[in-house]
Design a protein around this motif. Sequence first.
Motif, PDB file in Angstrom:
ATOM      1  N   PRO A 185       0.897  -1.174   0.042  1.00  0.00           N
ATOM      2  CA  PRO A 185      -0.060  -0.028  -0.577  1.00  0.00           C
ATOM      3  C   PRO A 185       0.816   1.396   0.237  1.00  0.00           C
ATOM      4  CG  PRO A 185       0.053  -1.174   2.259  1.00  0.00           C
ATOM      5  CD  PRO A 185       0.906  -1.713   1.490  1.00  0.00           C
ATOM      6  N   VAL A 186       0.342   2.305  -0.784  1.00  0.00           N
ATOM      7  CA  VAL A 186       0.850   3.334  -0.405  1.00  0.00           C
ATOM      8  C   VAL A 186       0.230   4.863  -0.089  1.00  0.00           C
ATOM      9  CG1 VAL A 186       2.213   2.367  -2.590  1.00  0.00           C
ATOM     10  CG2 VAL A 186       0.146   4.163  -2.562  1.00  0.00           C
ATOM     11  N   ALA A 187       0.273   5.912   0.264  1.00  0.00           N
ATOM     12  CA  ALA A 187       0.519   6.780   1.020  1.00  0.00           C
ATOM     13  C   ALA A 187      -0.505   7.868   0.269  1.00  0.00           C
ATOM     14  CB  ALA A 187       1.217   7.813   1.544  1.00  0.00           C
ATOM     15  N   GLN A 188      -1.494   8.125   0.548  1.00  0.00           N
ATOM     16  CA  GLN A 188      -2.224   9.075  -0.429  1.00  0.00           C
ATOM     17  C   GLN A 188      -2.246  10.295  -0.120  1.00  0.00           C
ATOM     18  OE1 GLN A 188      -4.694   7.534  -1.724  1.00  0.00           O
ATOM     19  NE2 GLN A 188      -4.456   5.368  -1.921  1.00  0.00           N
ATOM     20  N   PRO A 189      -2.264  11.017  -1.366  1.00  0.00           N
ATOM     21  CA  PRO A 189      -2.163  13.045  -0.675  1.00  0.00           C
ATOM     22  C   PRO A 189      -2.094  13.360  -0.010  1.00  0.00           C
ATOM     23  CG  PRO A 189      -2.932  12.401  -3.215  1.00  0.00           C
ATOM     24  CD  PRO A 189      -3.467  10.865  -2.567  1.00  0.00           C
ATOM     25  N   LEU A 190      -2.220  14.273   0.318  1.00  0.00           N
ATOM     26  CA  LEU A 190      -2.168  14.826   1.496  1.00  0.00           C
ATOM     27  C   LEU A 190      -1.823  15.597   2.016  1.00  0.00           C
ATOM     28  CD1 LEU A 190       0.338  12.070   4.230  1.00  0.00           C
ATOM     29  CD2 LEU A 190      -2.391  12.710   3.662  1.00  0.00           C
ATOM     30  N   THR A 191      -2.956  16.820   2.822  1.00  0.00           N
ATOM     31  CA  THR A 191      -2.679  18.106   2.566  1.00  0.00           C
ATOM     32  C   THR A 191      -2.357  18.962   4.187  1.00  0.00           C
ATOM     33  OG1 THR A 191      -5.467  18.522   3.266  1.00  0.00           O
ATOM     34  CG2 THR A 191      -4.658  18.716   1.248  1.00  0.00           C
ATOM     35  N   ASP A 192      -2.382  18.288   5.306  1.00  0.00           N
ATOM     36  CA  ASP A 192      -1.833  18.556   6.718  1.00  0.00           C
ATOM     37  C   ASP A 192      -0.647  17.751   6.937  1.00  0.00           C
ATOM     38  OD1 ASP A 192      -1.546  18.728   9.000  1.00  0.00           O
ATOM     39  OD2 ASP A 192      -3.779  17.957   9.588  1.00  0.00           O
ATOM     40  N   TYR A 193       0.808  18.830   7.300  1.00  0.00           N
ATOM     41  CA  TYR A 193       1.278  17.458   6.805  1.00  0.00           C
ATOM     42  C   TYR A 193       1.759  18.105   8.849  1.00  0.00           C
ATOM     43  CZ  TYR A 193       2.658  20.018   2.702  1.00  0.00           C
ATOM     44  OH  TYR A 193       2.265  20.483   1.508  1.00  0.00           O
ATOM     45  N   ASP A 194       0.896  17.626   9.156  1.00  0.00           N
ATOM     46  CA  ASP A 194       0.628  17.112  10.827  1.00  0.00           C
ATOM     47  C   ASP A 194       0.179  15.519  11.050  1.00  0.00           C
ATOM     48  OD1 ASP A 194       0.941  17.344  13.837  1.00  0.00           O
ATOM     49  OD2 ASP A 194      -0.859  18.563  14.509  1.00  0.00           O
ATOM     50  N   LEU A 195       0.643  14.482  10.888  1.00  0.00           N
ATOM     51  CA  LEU A 195       0.899  13.105  10.569  1.00  0.00           C
ATOM     52  C   LEU A 195       1.470  12.461  10.931  1.00  0.00           C
ATOM     53  CD1 LEU A 195      -1.498  13.519   7.438  1.00  0.00           C
ATOM     54  CD2 LEU A 195      -2.820  13.301   9.954  1.00  0.00           C
ATOM     55  N   ILE A 196       1.543  11.120  10.905  1.00  0.00           N
ATOM     56  CA  ILE A 196       2.666  10.405  10.629  1.00  0.00           C
ATOM     57  C   ILE A 196       1.987   9.478  10.420  1.00  0.00           C
ATOM     58  CG2 ILE A 196       2.154   9.736  13.153  1.00  0.00           C
ATOM     59  CD1 ILE A 196       5.088  10.169  13.701  1.00  0.00           C
ATOM     60  N   ILE A 197       3.285   8.986   9.573  1.00  0.00           N
ATOM     61  CA  ILE A 197       2.902   6.612   9.246  1.00  0.00           C
ATOM     62  C   ILE A 197       3.728   6.153  10.160  1.00  0.00           C
ATOM     63  CG2 ILE A 197       3.100   5.590   7.328  1.00  0.00           C
ATOM     64  CD1 ILE A 197       3.264   8.210   5.710  1.00  0.00           C
ATOM     65  N   ASP A 198       2.750   5.054  10.300  1.00  0.00           N
ATOM     66  CA  ASP A 198       2.885   3.752  10.819  1.00  0.00           C
ATOM     67  C   ASP A 198       2.852   3.031   9.778  1.00  0.00           C
ATOM     68  OD1 ASP A 198       3.506   4.584  13.981  1.00  0.00           O
ATOM     69  OD2 ASP A 198       1.633   4.277  14.058  1.00  0.00           O
ATOM     70  N   ALA A 199       3.920   2.328   9.249  1.00  0.00           N
ATOM     71  CA  ALA A 199       4.468   1.525   7.874  1.00  0.00           C
ATOM     72  C   ALA A 199       3.904   0.226   8.284  1.00  0.00           C
ATOM     73  CB  ALA A 199       5.715   1.821   7.006  1.00  0.00           C
ATOM     74  N   LEU A 200       4.123   0.242   9.537  1.00  0.00           N
ATOM     75  CA  LEU A 200       4.211  -1.109   9.957  1.00  0.00           C
ATOM     76  C   LEU A 200       3.375  -2.007  11.222  1.00  0.00           C
ATOM     77  CD1 LEU A 200       7.763  -3.265   8.010  1.00  0.00           C
ATOM     78  CD2 LEU A 200       5.323  -3.419   7.401  1.00  0.00           C
ATOM     79  N   PRO A 201       3.164  -2.318  11.807  1.00  0.00           N
ATOM     80  CA  PRO A 201       2.335  -3.249  12.602  1.00  0.00           C
ATOM     81  C   PRO A 201       3.298  -2.954  14.043  1.00  0.00           C
ATOM     82  CG  PRO A 201       0.840  -4.427  11.349  1.00  0.00           C
ATOM     83  CD  PRO A 201       2.346  -3.966  10.732  1.00  0.00           C
ATOM     84  N   SER A 202       3.587  -2.669  15.344  1.00  0.00           N
ATOM     85  CA  SER A 202       4.477  -2.879  16.564  1.00  0.00           C
ATOM     86  C   SER A 202       4.873  -4.646  16.119  1.00  0.00           C
ATOM     87  CB  SER A 202       4.195  -2.464  18.063  1.00  0.00           C
ATOM     88  OG  SER A 202       4.142  -1.164  17.558  1.00  0.00           O
ATOM     89  N   ALA A 203       3.899  -5.367  15.871  1.00  0.00           N
ATOM     90  CA  ALA A 203       4.730  -7.045  16.235  1.00  0.00           C
ATOM     91  C   ALA A 203       4.977  -7.562  14.706  1.00  0.00           C
ATOM     92  CB  ALA A 203       3.283  -7.684  16.200  1.00  0.00           C
ATOM     93  N   THR A 204       4.776  -6.397  13.893  1.00  0.00           N
ATOM     94  CA  THR A 204       5.880  -6.837  13.482  1.00  0.00           C
ATOM     95  C   THR A 204       7.388  -6.380  12.903  1.00  0.00           C
ATOM     96  OG1 THR A 204       3.716  -7.380  11.070  1.00  0.00           O
ATOM     97  CG2 THR A 204       5.961  -7.146  10.324  1.00  0.00           C
ATOM     98  N   ILE A 205       7.320  -4.786  13.649  1.00  0.00           N
ATOM     99  CA  ILE A 205       8.954  -4.329  13.789  1.00  0.00           C
ATOM    100  C   ILE A 205       9.109  -4.897  14.742  1.00  0.00           C
ATOM    101  CG2 ILE A 205       9.270  -2.235  14.423  1.00  0.00           C
ATOM    102  CD1 ILE A 205       7.559  -0.433  13.301  1.00  0.00           C
ATOM    103  N   ASN A 206       8.978  -5.630  15.211  1.00  0.00           N
ATOM    104  CA  ASN A 206       9.715  -6.677  16.142  1.00  0.00           C
ATOM    105  C   ASN A 206      10.244  -7.680  15.932  1.00  0.00           C
ATOM    106  OD1 ASN A 206       9.178  -4.563  18.688  1.00  0.00           O
ATOM    107  ND2 ASN A 206       7.272  -5.442  19.595  1.00  0.00           N
ATOM    108  N   ASP A 207       9.373  -8.491  14.951  1.00  0.00           N
ATOM    109  CA  ASP A 207       9.802  -9.183  14.301  1.00  0.00           C
ATOM    110  C   ASP A 207      10.967  -9.260  13.547  1.00  0.00           C
ATOM    111  OD1 ASP A 207       8.010 -11.171  15.795  1.00  0.00           O
ATOM    112  OD2 ASP A 207       6.805 -11.338  13.854  1.00  0.00           O
ATOM    113  N   LEU A 208      10.748  -8.122  12.859  1.00  0.00           N
ATOM    114  CA  LEU A 208      11.973  -7.551  11.601  1.00  0.00           C
ATOM    115  C   LEU A 208      13.213  -7.273  12.565  1.00  0.00           C
ATOM    116  CD1 LEU A 208       9.942  -5.218   9.602  1.00  0.00           C
ATOM    117  CD2 LEU A 208      10.963  -7.661   8.829  1.00  0.00           C
TER     118      LEU A 208
END
Length: 625
Positions: A185-208
């Motif tokens: 999946p990819v990010a959609q166009p944004l107009t508000d820069y006060d955002l943050i992306i969590d690209a992967l779930p925390s459990a997946t990050i821990n496994d990685l």
Amino acid sequence: MAENGEEKLLAVARHIAKTLGHNESMADDILQIFSNFDGRFSREKLAEGQTGEDGSGVAVLDRALNSLDGQISRFVAADQPIWADPADSAAFLDTIDELVTITREWSPMASEKPVGVCLARADEMMQQAMFRIEEEFRSLMERGAESFGLNPQGDAAAMNHRFDSDEEEDDYDRDFQNGDDIQIPVAQPLTDYDLIIDALPSATINDLHEMAKRMLGAGFGKACSHVYSACRREFLEESMSRLGLQKLSIEEVHKMPWQELEDEIDRWIKAANVALRILFPSERRLCDRVFFGFSSAADLSFMEVCRGSTIQLLNFADAIAIGSRSPERLFKVLDVFETMRDLMPEFESVFSDQFCLVLRNEAVTIWKRLGEAIRGIFMELENLIRRDPAKAAVPGGGLHPITRYVMNYLRAACRSRQTLEQVFEESNGVPSKDSTLLTVQMSWIMELLESNLEVKSKVYKDPALCSVFLMNNGRYIVQKVKDGDLGMLLGEDWIRKHNAKVRQYHMNYQRSSWNKMLGLLKVDNTAAGMNGLGKTMKEKLKHFNTQFDETCKAHSTWVVFDEQLREELKISLARLLLPAYGNFIGRFQNLGDIGKNADRYIKYGVEDIEARINELFKGTSTARK
């Protein structure tokens, strides 16, 4: 397990004795010391190990490797993803950890041939395990990306993605086990820069992270970084594409029609803000979590992930900087410059490590190059003014197109006054005591424009029309300067001086056309007798009527675009002519017999003169534009 541990201990003791003992007697002494220290190191056991060194001494190592080989082979040959089952993944990691431990323990004895053979086998097993864990790493990244989210920045819970329900987690595991081909999946166009992306779930990050730790520990850091970077780079590139940013070479940018390029610049500005303020910081955070404890690997991986997208952004900005310096491009170049300037803190913070130094430096270089481009555009504006030919005269002495263009251009440019101040202060020029470099630049352009208009005024054959032309353009210049940032730059003294110039053009106009007419209304008292005076006044009145008709006919086609200036001129002419004309015809009417027939010679009454004056400077629609 206890028996295996004792055998390993004895093997280590035998290796130390053999290594440190320069001869057989010294080796025996070392073995005696071990025997006195711990009963397990009896001379018999140690000697037994020495006599069977080529076989039984490494038996424990061989048995351990056989056991691990079976486990690793089972995992490597598995058809289903290992990380689909937490128990399998934990067992696989434990197996790798045990293989690492055995290799580390026996490495000091690698010079012994049997041990060396076993360690070579252990290396082959580790490679097989690493190849499989690399596949698992890639698969987990690709499948885990499907759960990324865009969350408004807020408390810690909102910043970190969590599964909303057990059902979502079950769906995730089911897709993982079925091996479904899921698009990243990819990010959609944004107009508000006060955002943050969590690209992967925390459990997946821990496994990685656990996988990365094993790969880096086993010397497979480059392979791990390569897999990670390839997956995340694809996400970034797709996200940039969704934001509307095209991959364009510098040549393609330069060949693009200006209107299309304007739209592309707008898309670039949006993409640059999203990338530097949302996407790149999110990637930085993800790298730091996956490669926690391995800062160099995190820095290198982050650079590889973001380098392509960053270069794409910088190349576009560079293409704008080194492209055409046509004056109409100023405002979009200013937009790009301001975007780069505003994003410099992000460049500094996001690309702060040694691997990203080249990207950070390139961003600064291109930003400064954009400043050079802006200064170059103003130089091109100067050349445009110089080259503008003095050919056809503007009808009716009206406003010249170059005046309107330059003044509106400068007024619009000065809306970005602070940016322009910064651009010119970064040049090599030296400001004067009371002026900034931008003030000097604007004053110089105004001087060029005025000189150009002076040359253009010479096209008019009639000096009065020449003065009207300069008066019109001078008044327009003052008006455009007076209200706005341009006036603040040039100052009140400049405005006063140029108002005085306009008044001087007014006087020049009046002197060159109406003052001569005023001379005809002066009575010559030296004329001989009543008849002589009457004859002189008749001639003067005749000449006045002729000149007045011709002047009004000509000047009524001229234009004074500013209503206030036009009224000021009419009032000034009325004050000049009406009293003198009224006195003249009054005296003429009182000249005895001649005065009785005065109406035969008087063509205009005072009201008629005033009416004709009010018809002046109406010009044509073309002249007024």
